[in-house]
Design an enzyme around this catalytic site. Structure first.
Site, PDB file in Angstrom:
ATOM      1  N   SER A   1       0.825  -1.207   0.000  1.00  0.00           N
ATOM      2  CA  SER A   1       0.000   0.000   0.000  1.00  0.00           C
ATOM      3  C   SER A   1       0.857   1.253   0.000  1.00  0.00           C
ATOM      4  O   SER A   1       2.054   1.211   0.293  1.00  0.00           O
ATOM      5  CB  SER A   1      -0.934   0.010   1.216  1.00  0.00           C
ATOM      6  OG  SER A   1      -0.180   0.048   2.418  1.00  0.00           O
ATOM      7  N   ILE A   2       0.208   2.359  -0.338  1.00  0.00           N
ATOM      8  CA  ILE A   2       0.832   3.678  -0.306  1.00  0.00           C
ATOM      9  C   ILE A   2       0.107   4.503   0.749  1.00  0.00           C
ATOM     10  O   ILE A   2      -1.114   4.663   0.696  1.00  0.00           O
ATOM     11  CB  ILE A   2       0.730   4.392  -1.666  1.00  0.00           C
ATOM     12  CG1 ILE A   2       1.405   3.564  -2.765  1.00  0.00           C
ATOM     13  CG2 ILE A   2       1.355   5.790  -1.587  1.00  0.00           C
ATOM     14  CD1 ILE A   2       1.230   4.143  -4.164  1.00  0.00           C
TER      15      ILE A   2
ATOM     16  N   THR B   1       4.895  -5.283   4.728  1.00  0.00           N
ATOM     17  CA  THR B   1       5.033  -6.452   3.857  1.00  0.00           C
ATOM     18  C   THR B   1       6.052  -7.407   4.453  1.00  0.00           C
ATOM     19  O   THR B   1       5.879  -8.630   4.427  1.00  0.00           O
ATOM     20  CB  THR B   1       5.457  -6.015   2.445  1.00  0.00           C
ATOM     21  OG1 THR B   1       4.516  -5.061   1.951  1.00  0.00           O
ATOM     22  CG2 THR B   1       5.510  -7.204   1.512  1.00  0.00           C
TER      23      THR B   1
ATOM     24  N   ASP C   1      12.550   3.147   4.350  1.00  0.00           N
ATOM     25  CA  ASP C   1      11.512   3.090   5.381  1.00  0.00           C
ATOM     26  C   ASP C   1      12.101   2.830   6.754  1.00  0.00           C
ATOM     27  O   ASP C   1      11.683   3.425   7.751  1.00  0.00           O
ATOM     28  CB  ASP C   1      10.467   2.029   5.029  1.00  0.00           C
ATOM     29  CG  ASP C   1      11.075   0.666   4.736  1.00  0.00           C
ATOM     30  OD1 ASP C   1      12.259   0.596   4.334  1.00  0.00           O
ATOM     31  OD2 ASP C   1      10.367  -0.342   4.889  1.00  0.00           O
TER      32      ASP C   1
END
Length: 264
Positions: A11-12, A134, A111
């Protein structure tokens, strides 16, 4: 406002911050599905639709992407549609203020670096940052704000997909089961996902505390973030804080550091 963009494999996450420094606050945020075939123009259209109103309210952009195809399109979008405002894409060479005390700093995902920065500025150090994305990552941040390395394990969702693909089990809703011992296949899979990953993280953190004296004391903050964190954190015995928007906050801090550098 500052627009922050966090692109992951699943996802974003996007956020709009008002203010700066200690007065910064997340005004609005969204999460959309990641499409690795997304073009720069499509991404720009999605952002325009989500933000609404005049785009002039956005005075800067900070972004990261762990998905290489989307990273290329993200750079193109910023150059094509947001060239009139300062923007920062977190990648090797970008100033983050976090020393990376690892064998190959270029291997560390943006991240993880951004999370480390946000955790250290929010809670001080030492800190352990758990990201349920993820992949499930467990990273160490020293009292000085140094990234010391970490652990990478499969994520909750990707483990479930592996069960479907390799073991022929059906897809189930990820939710807390009634008991750790499932009375049916659905509850058994849910138990493995929820209690299994809580136990995985608790076990890793216990081992870290045993191996590293600097992380054995009560001054260590264990902070969790990521899309699966709301499911796992309540079952963990070691996680102290849940920060849903830790990465977006980290992007804000990276942007501010780079703006300060440009002014000096």
């Amino acid at each position: 406002m500052l627009l922050t963009i966090d692109v992951r494999n699943t996802s974003i996450e996007l956020g709009l911050f008002a203010g700066s420094g200690t007065h910064a606050r997340l005004e609005r945020h969204w999460r959309i599905h990641t499409n690795p075939l997304l073009t720069a123009d499509e991404l720009a259209m999605q952002l325009r639709g989500l933000i609404g109103g005049p785009l002039e309210q956005v005075i800067g952009v900070a972004a990261l992407s762990t998905v290489p195809p989307v990273l290329r399109e993200l750079r193109t979008m910023l150059a094509r549609y947001w060239s009139h405002v300062p923007h920062v894409v977190v990648e090797p060479g970008v100033r983050t203020g976090i020393p990376l005390l690892v064998d190959n700093p270029k291997e560390i995902g943006a991240d993880r670096i951004v999370n480390a920065l946000a955790a250290h500025q929010r809670f001080g150090g030492p800190a352990i940052v758990v990201d349920f994305g993820t992949a499930t990552t467990v990273d160490l941040v020293s009292a000085k704000g140094e990234f010391l390395g970490g652990v990478i394990a499969p994520g909750v969702a990707i483990s479930g997909e592996a069960l479907i693909e390799k073991a022929g089990l059906r897809r189930v809703e990820l939710a807390r089961p009634r008991s750790v011992v499932g009375k049916n296949t659905v509850e058994a899979i849910q138990s493995g996902a929820v209690f299994g990953f809580a136990g995985l993280v608790d076990g890793l953190i216990d081992r870290i505390r045993d191996e590293f004296d600097a992380f054995a004391g009560d001054d260590v903050t264990v902070v969790a973030t990521g899309i699966s964190a709301p499911l796992i954190v309540p079952e963990s015995e070691t996680i102290d804080q849940h920060e849903p928007h830790l990465t977006l906050t980290g992007l804000l801090r990276v942007y501010e550091r780079n703006q300060q550098r440009r002014r000096t």
